[in-house]
Enzyme design. Sequence first.
Site, short mmCIF file in Angstrom:
data_model
loop_
_atom_site.label_atom_id
_atom_site.label_comp_id
_atom_site.label_asym_id
_atom_site.label_seq_id
_atom_site.Cartn_x
_atom_site.Cartn_y
_atom_site.Cartn_z
N GLU A 169 0.81 -1.24 0.00
CA GLU A 169 0.00 0.00 0.00
C GLU A 169 0.83 1.29 0.00
O GLU A 169 0.61 2.18 0.81
CB GLU A 169 -0.96 0.00 1.19
CG GLU A 169 -1.89 -1.21 1.19
CD GLU A 169 -2.89 -1.21 2.35
OE1 GLU A 169 -2.79 -0.35 3.25
OE2 GLU A 169 -3.79 -2.07 2.35
N GLU A 275 -5.96 -10.76 -1.64
CA GLU A 275 -6.77 -10.62 -0.42
C GLU A 275 -8.25 -10.58 -0.80
O GLU A 275 -9.00 -9.70 -0.37
CB GLU A 275 -6.39 -9.33 0.33
CG GLU A 275 -4.90 -9.24 0.65
CD GLU A 275 -4.52 -8.01 1.47
OE1 GLU A 275 -5.41 -7.33 2.02
OE2 GLU A 275 -3.30 -7.74 1.56
C1 XIL Z 1 -6.40 -6.71 8.12
C2 XIL Z 1 -6.74 -7.91 8.99
O1 XIL Z 1 -7.59 -8.76 8.26
C3 XIL Z 1 -7.40 -7.46 10.27
O2 XIL Z 1 -7.58 -8.56 11.15
C4 XIL Z 1 -6.55 -6.39 10.96
O3 XIL Z 1 -7.25 -5.91 12.08
C5 XIL Z 1 -6.25 -5.26 10.00
O4 XIL Z 1 -5.63 -5.77 8.84
N1 XIL Z 1 -4.95 -4.83 3.59
C6 XIL Z 1 -3.95 -5.66 4.04
C7 XIL Z 1 -4.22 -6.59 5.16
O5 XIL Z 1 -2.87 -5.71 3.42
O6 XIL Z 1 -3.08 -6.80 5.96
C8 XIL Z 1 -5.36 -6.12 6.03
O7 XIL Z 1 -5.65 -7.14 6.99
C9 XIL Z 1 -6.57 -5.80 5.17
C10 XIL Z 1 -6.25 -4.69 4.22
#
Ligand code: XIL
Length: 376
Positions: A169, A275
């Site tokens: 990001e 994701e």
């Molecule tokens: C999220 C997790 O799923 C949650 O449990 C945590 O509280 C916050 O992070 N982008 C990403 C992930 O790269 O690491 C994030 O994961 C979601 C958004």
Amino acid sequence: MSRRTFARVVAASAAATVAARVRLSVDVVPRLAGQEVALKDLVPRGWLIGAAINQNQSDGRDTVAVDLITRQFNTISPENLLKFQSLHPEPDRFTFDAADRYVAFGRDRGMAVIGHNLVWHSQTPRWVWDGPDGALADRATMLARMRTHIMTVVGRYQDRIRGWDVVNEALNEDGTLRDSPWRRGIGDDYIARAFEFAHAADPNAELYYNDYNLATRSEKRAGAIRIVKDLQQRGIRIDAVGEQGHWRLNTPTSAELDQAITDLRTTGLTVMITELDVNLLPQAGPPARGQPPSPESNPYANGLPDEMQQALARYYADAFRVLLKHRDGMSRVTFWGVSDGDSWLNRGRTNYPLLWDRQRHPKPAFDRVVAVLAGQ
Ligand code: XIL
């Protein structure tokens, strides 16, 4: 694959294909699909398909999910366990126990174990960026901290973690570089340095750039392509670009997704959906402290209407059709969670973003994805 598994997959795939062809009602397939078919046996050769797992799963406590993950997937990602704050809470203290068990979970099952992530503006402890008197640390200090973190973590799992989200990001929505503390402290080349350290720590590890909204926002996607090309011009290793895939119903559209993969492929890298989940809830801020979410912000608290269930299934099917069209340019699809109850998208509300429901039963979306994969 054992001969028995093979026979089952063939039978189930054939049933799914027949159902798709003769347009039988999809409920002929689900029983069979849900119980017998594994996504990992249906994806194109060379693809990884997986899920992000949480500590209840990697520690083996959530046995129903463990069975499902083991049966369905050939790769795992750590939902939180390998983030900076989980591994390195203080300058001289690393906490590897839970992370070691996560890596062992995947290795024991012959899965590709993914590392997520090394350099991010979130879930990183303050000390990493702090200088004296509350000022930002200077470039040399911050680079040294980054280097120690990456060398220690990537080095520990050398040859056991297949690939790393090295930088996560780094972009604003308009494609410019995000003004993260890493960038403010080190400068724009913090990205290149992170990839160099990761490569030095494990020359065999695959290295990825990972971000969200690359499929929906062409300016942001152009920014990701610039990052990749900059690394390539400097002769630094990068293997794939990850679109996180936090999508909503109908966004990205199939056409947008198709275009996004085509654009990202101009770098010569493969694309990963890292994701994947599909948010069905309206956009809403968090409820006031201690208050339950408003009914408007949480419309499916008592269940998902069938029309939404079917719309989700159609959306997943359409998305997988596009991914299959690009089968040679894709190397992995990872869901961000296993079942709806596990998803980070609930946050006090009731969301339905994944392929398995709260009882860990496959949803119509699972059956539709199976039918698309089986019909390829
Ligand atoms: C999220 C997790 O799923 C949650 O449990 C945590 O509280 C916050 O992070 N982008 C990403 C992930 O790269 O690491 C994030 O994961 C979601 C958004």
